[in-house]
Write a protein that holds these residues in place. Sequence first.
Motif, PDB file in Angstrom:
ATOM      1  N   ILE A 123     104.026  56.572 -85.625  1.00 16.01           N
ATOM      2  CA  ILE A 123     105.035  56.285 -86.649  1.00 16.01           C
ATOM      3  C   ILE A 123     105.440  57.566 -87.369  1.00 16.01           C
ATOM      4  O   ILE A 123     106.627  57.804 -87.639  1.00 16.01           O
ATOM      5  N   ALA A 124     104.436  58.410 -87.684  1.00 17.78           N
ATOM      6  CA  ALA A 124     104.719  59.634 -88.432  1.00 17.78           C
ATOM      7  C   ALA A 124     105.509  60.636 -87.595  1.00 17.78           C
ATOM      8  O   ALA A 124     106.392  61.325 -88.120  1.00 17.78           O
ATOM      9  N   THR A 125     105.213  60.722 -86.307  1.00 19.46           N
ATOM     10  CA  THR A 125     105.876  61.731 -85.466  1.00 19.46           C
ATOM     11  C   THR A 125     107.276  61.309 -85.034  1.00 19.46           C
ATOM     12  O   THR A 125     108.179  62.140 -84.940  1.00 19.46           O
ATOM     13  N   THR A 126     107.468  60.009 -84.764  1.00 22.78           N
ATOM     14  CA  THR A 126     108.780  59.547 -84.306  1.00 22.78           C
ATOM     15  C   THR A 126     109.728  59.239 -85.456  1.00 22.78           C
ATOM     16  O   THR A 126     110.935  59.165 -85.254  1.00 22.78           O
ATOM     17  N   ARG A 127     109.170  59.013 -86.654  1.00 19.64           N
ATOM     18  CA  ARG A 127     109.995  58.659 -87.816  1.00 19.64           C
ATOM     19  C   ARG A 127     110.878  57.454 -87.505  1.00 19.64           C
ATOM     20  O   ARG A 127     112.080  57.448 -87.778  1.00 19.64           O
ATOM     21  N   SER A 138     111.051  54.176 -92.437  1.00 21.18           N
ATOM     22  CA  SER A 138     110.435  54.640 -93.671  1.00 21.18           C
ATOM     23  C   SER A 138     110.361  53.465 -94.641  1.00 21.18           C
ATOM     24  O   SER A 138     110.875  52.379 -94.358  1.00 21.18           O
ATOM     25  N   ASP A 154     113.043  50.338 -95.284  1.00 21.56           N
ATOM     26  CA  ASP A 154     113.882  50.017 -94.131  1.00 21.56           C
ATOM     27  C   ASP A 154     113.634  48.588 -93.655  1.00 21.56           C
ATOM     28  O   ASP A 154     112.541  48.043 -93.815  1.00 21.56           O
ATOM     29  N   ASN A 204     115.053  49.525 -85.682  1.00 19.85           N
ATOM     30  CA  ASN A 204     115.403  49.789 -87.072  1.00 19.85           C
ATOM     31  C   ASN A 204     116.698  49.059 -87.402  1.00 19.85           C
ATOM     32  O   ASN A 204     117.743  49.325 -86.804  1.00 19.85           O
TER      33      ASN A 204
END
Length: 248
Positions: free
Chosen positions: A70-74, A77, A80, A132
């Motif tokens: 989750i942190a690397t692909t963003r 946030s 959302d 998203n």
Amino acid sequence: MKRKPTNEDHFPKRLINSANKIATFTITLGIILIWLSELRFLALSVAAFVVALVMATREYIQCLLGAVYIATTRAFSIGDWIKVGDHYGEVVRSDWLSTALLEIEVSNKSYEYTGETLILPNNKFLISSVTNLNFIKRYVAHSFIITREPESVNFVQLKEAILLKANEYCLPFKDVAERYNNLLQHRLGISIFGPEASVRLSTSELGKNQITITIFCPTHEALNIEQKLIDDFMLLWYQIVESTKTKS
């Protein structure tokens, strides 16, 4: 060994050092040979312990990997709207092990909070697709279908009237809708529907008449405008039916 030969000051030291190395190697080899079976059992025990530890903490390890993903692909946030598998919700919290969502009814196109909170383990993001939905948080291209029996009512006449009503209901926020629509198109790099409403006629597999209405409106107003347009359609429908009966 300590006797010093003629003209050789360091010979005894080298000999003692070599003897110490040979003795140490011999003793170590002997201990290994004697304790080989016990050392094998010890190695197997350590390996079994490591495997058991990994199996016991597998879910936690997967959750940590999910957090890294989750942190690397963003992918999203806090705040959302996202879809994970069959779940829709607004992200309110995300840590190393889990992510909390406020559930939203998107499948039935009401776009309302259900009041329930979903706690998803982060390993869910490794095995399920993540969508998203933040672009529909403010404005949405809302579509719905009205189905009627094939009668002597002219659907083309209803189409024009409903289209006028749809544009009338969307007129108060038309300027904002145009700006938001342009923003989305620029960000996504594609053309999307809106902001003008559209009405399309079709038939179902059973031969019934269908009218599909699509509007680009604020998300929180979608259900309200849909109900207004359904009311208008029904009123026009029965007015035409009553008018036909009176003439006949």
